[in-house]
Scaffold this motif. Structure first.
Motif, short mmCIF file in Angstrom:
data_model
loop_
_atom_site.label_atom_id
_atom_site.label_comp_id
_atom_site.label_asym_id
_atom_site.label_seq_id
_atom_site.Cartn_x
_atom_site.Cartn_y
_atom_site.Cartn_z
N VAL A 1 27.61 -17.14 58.60
CA VAL A 1 26.88 -15.98 58.07
C VAL A 1 25.39 -16.17 58.35
N ASP A 2 24.86 -15.34 59.25
CA ASP A 2 23.45 -15.39 59.59
C ASP A 2 22.65 -14.70 58.49
N ASN A 3 21.75 -15.45 57.87
CA ASN A 3 21.01 -14.94 56.71
C ASN A 3 19.62 -14.44 57.10
N GLY A 4 19.59 -13.58 58.15
CA GLY A 4 18.33 -12.97 58.54
C GLY A 4 17.49 -13.80 59.49
N SER A 5 18.13 -14.59 60.34
CA SER A 5 17.39 -15.45 61.27
C SER A 5 16.54 -14.62 62.23
N THR A 6 15.39 -15.18 62.59
CA THR A 6 14.51 -14.55 63.57
C THR A 6 14.43 -15.35 64.86
N ASP A 7 15.24 -16.40 64.98
CA ASP A 7 15.25 -17.21 66.19
C ASP A 7 16.55 -16.93 66.96
N GLY B 1 18.89 -15.49 50.86
CA GLY B 1 19.63 -16.28 49.88
C GLY B 1 20.90 -16.85 50.47
N SER B 2 20.97 -18.18 50.55
CA SER B 2 22.16 -18.81 51.15
C SER B 2 23.40 -18.59 50.29
N TYR B 3 23.23 -18.44 48.98
CA TYR B 3 24.40 -18.22 48.11
C TYR B 3 24.92 -16.80 48.26
N ARG B 4 24.04 -15.86 48.46
CA ARG B 4 24.46 -14.50 48.79
C ARG B 4 25.23 -14.51 50.12
N ALA B 5 24.73 -15.29 51.09
CA ALA B 5 25.41 -15.39 52.39
C ALA B 5 26.79 -16.04 52.24
N ARG B 6 26.89 -17.04 51.39
CA ARG B 6 28.20 -17.68 51.16
C ARG B 6 29.18 -16.67 50.55
N ASN B 7 28.71 -15.90 49.58
CA ASN B 7 29.58 -14.87 48.99
C ASN B 7 30.04 -13.86 50.03
N ARG B 8 29.15 -13.54 50.95
CA ARG B 8 29.52 -12.61 52.04
C ARG B 8 30.65 -13.21 52.88
N GLY B 9 30.54 -14.50 53.19
CA GLY B 9 31.59 -15.17 53.95
C GLY B 9 32.90 -15.24 53.20
N VAL B 10 32.83 -15.51 51.89
CA VAL B 10 34.04 -15.57 51.06
C VAL B 10 34.74 -14.21 51.03
N ASP B 11 33.97 -13.14 50.95
CA ASP B 11 34.55 -11.79 50.94
C ASP B 11 35.38 -11.53 52.19
N VAL C 1 33.19 -21.80 55.79
CA VAL C 1 32.10 -20.83 55.65
C VAL C 1 30.77 -21.56 55.73
N ILE C 2 29.91 -21.09 56.64
CA ILE C 2 28.63 -21.74 56.91
C ILE C 2 27.51 -20.71 56.88
N PRO C 3 26.61 -20.76 55.90
CA PRO C 3 25.42 -19.90 55.94
C PRO C 3 24.37 -20.56 56.82
N VAL C 4 23.56 -19.76 57.49
CA VAL C 4 22.51 -20.35 58.33
C VAL C 4 21.32 -19.40 58.40
N TRP C 5 20.15 -20.00 58.42
CA TRP C 5 18.91 -19.23 58.55
C TRP C 5 17.97 -19.99 59.47
#
Length: 292
Positions: free
Chosen positions: A40-46, A67-77, A8-12
């Motif tokens: 998990v894309d955390n709202g990137s604009t690029d 929030g990268s931790y919110r994104a991680r939880n999304r990936g875990v789900d 699981v990889i969060p990214v912004w």
């Protein structure tokens, strides 16, 4: 077939680095059916999402709330694996990273809550000299030291999915420090953290002082929220920050950094100390925690 591991990889806004991360995952020695990759894309604009979509083995999710931790939880789900292997969108795992995670899982793991993988620092092309040396020495990525202190950072973190959910996952509202908070809850629940030196990722040093300032502001915001600093008051917060400044200065002086370079690194320590106090005053005045 259900994979054993979900990466699981969060990214912004990670268009400049995410390809290197995914290229490293494309060349893993582990069999393809033993792991899946979730970004998990955390709202990137690029162009981050566009780049990720070009890798057919990757599942791309979106978490627009910051929030990268919110994104991680999304990936875990969404994860199907029995185990979760976290890294970041600027890290470069070795080709045996997933295989070494499987080795750790198959060892005696009674009572282990988190495996803290090794993080090796590399200096990016064009990285500023003093900033790179500061970051390499004082960035908190010494996972052997972290694990001994009951901590782990999510740049290289392996755990059982069910155990992570059992202790409540990451704090969705944390913008920094959520990994330390989560690790402390693992320890409080009776789990141990084991250092896994062969399970390795590379992490770039912050290229310049501006990047260090941005990180420092995020860290202070995370401490303000997660560690009860806000309740202890601004004077206590500044006192703790001053203690940290002297500890860091002492580590620089005792380090193996070139003697002639130490004054430059100490100036960065001082600059970030001043930034920390500025951020504490902002937060005490009711301003929102910094994310960028």
């Amino acid at each position: 077939m259900r994979p054993r591991i979900s990466v699981v990889i969060p990214v912004w806004n990670g268009e400049s680095r995410i390809a290197a991360t995914l290229n490293a995952l494309a060349t893993q020695t582990a069999k393809a059916d033993t792991f899946e990759v979730i970004v998990v894309d955390n709202g990137s604009t690029d162009r981050t999402a566009e780049i990720v979509q070009s890798y057919d083995f990757v599942t791309l999710l979106s978490e627009p709330k910051p929030g990268s931790y919110r994104a991680r939880n999304r990936g875990v789900d969404r994860a199907q694996g029995e185990y979760i292997l976290f890294t970041d969108g600027d890290c470069v795992p070795t080709c045996q990273w997933v295989d070494q995670a499987l080795v750790e899982i198959d060892r005696d793991h009674v009572g282990i809550g988190i495996w803290a993988g090794q993080i090796t620092m590399f200096i990016d092309e064009g990285g500023a000299f003093f900033s790179s040396r500061y970051d390499k020495l004082l960035n908190g990525f010494d996972q052997e030291r972290n694990s001994a202190g009951g901590r782990c950072v999510t740049a290289n973190w392996l755990c059982k999915r069910d155990n992570l959910l059992k202790i409540g996952g990451f704090n969705n509202d944390a913008l920094s420090g959520g990994d330390v908070d989560c690790a402390s809850r693992f320890v409080a629940a009776g789990y141990r953290i084991r250092y896994a030196p062969k399970m390795t990722v590379g992490h770039p040093t912050r290229a310049n002082l501006l990047e260090l300032v941005r990180k420092r502001r995020r860290v202070i915001g995370g401490r303000w929220m997660l560690r009860g600093v806000a309740q202890e008051g601004i004077r206590r917060a500044i006192f703790l920050c001053t203690q940290e400044y002297f500890r860091q200065a002492k580590r620089v002086l005792k380090s193996n950094i070139e003697l002639w370079a130490k004054p430059g690194v100490l100036m960065i320590v001082l600059s970030l100390f001043l930034v920390s106090n500025y951020e504490l005053l902002r937060l005490a005045a009711g301003r929102a925690a910094y994310r960028s």
